[in-house]
Design a protein around this motif. Structure first.
Motif: not given
Length: 251
Positions: A118-129, A144-151, A225-232
């Protein structure tokens, strides 16, 4: 027990990492004033390299005294080498001590997994929307990492809502750290593919590394180029310019 206190043995690496330090602080605040005590067993490195140094460091976990430990907490995400937390888990069970595994599901343990999407989705939506950018390159973690695949799936989902398909050539794997990130950036720049308007990274470490390597290659962030991360992590929020990211609520 130890001096009439119940003992929680936390197994973790690299406690100077912002996320690890914050988790330890929250855990300590939670048990402060109770009849529990927190023993921390940690390595200085993140156990990524198979070397004499890392082999020596991990011996700290062999010093755990199960005669006084009441429960073991393993912060799985702190270990790149997953055989280490599994070995700790197996030894604890052999000594009849319960294990709480955080970040990985292990047989016979109480397993706690964070909900990161959900947190990662907010970051992506910020860029897109908010910025109207749909030409995105996803710098994922380990294949193959679960967290990576989810993102990756979050990016596919958000882009599909705006009529855009995330193609495979718009995905690279930086293994959650700097050197593979450099390789991905270098390969993409050397390719004939059009450069993206944004690079969405699966963690802040890769975003910081990507910024450095893009800058070295003559690109301006966020102008080119815009750049975003995850973890804060603190390094992302204190970065100049600050990197858009999402923070975990460890409390």
């Amino acid at each position: 027990m130890y001096e009439n206190y119940k003992v929680i043995a936390l197994c973790i690496s690299h406690i100077s990492d912002t996320r690890h330090y914050e988790f330890i602080s929250e855990l300590y605040n939670h048990i402060r004033g109770t009849d529990y005590r927190l023993f921390i067993y940690q390595t200085c490195s993140d156990m990524h390299w198979d070397s004499k140094t890392s082999t020596g460091e991990q011996q700290i976990f062999d010093l755990m005294d199960y005669n006084i430990i009441d429960t073991v907490v393993i912060w799985d995400e702190a270990f790149y080498d997953k055989t280490i937390p599994q070995a700790i888990c197996d030894k604890a069970h052999k000594n009849g001590v319960p294990v709480i595994s955080i970040g990985a599901s292990r047989k016979g343990c109480c397993n706690i997994n964070f909900e990161y999407t959900s947190g990662f989705e907010k970051v992506v939506r910020h860029i897109v929307e908010e910025h109207g950018i749909t030409d995105i390159f996803v710098l994922a973690g380990s294949e193959g990492n679960r967290y990576s695949d989810d993102r990756i799936e979050v990016c596919r989902k958000v882009l599909s809502e705006h009529g855009v398909v995330l193609s495979d050539d718009r995905i690279g794997y930086g293994d959650f750290w700097s050197q593979p990130t450099k390789k991905v950036i270098d390969q993409f720049i050397a390719s004939d593919l059009p450069f993206p308007e944004a690079i969405v990274c699966a963690n802040d470490g890769m975003a910081i590394a990507a910024f450095k390597y893009l800058q070295q290659s003559g690109y301006e962030v966020p102008k080119d180029v815009a750049l975003t991360g995850m973890d804060g992590i603190r390094e992302a929020m204190e970065h100049a310019p600050m990197i858009t990211t999402s923070h975990h609520d460890y409390y």
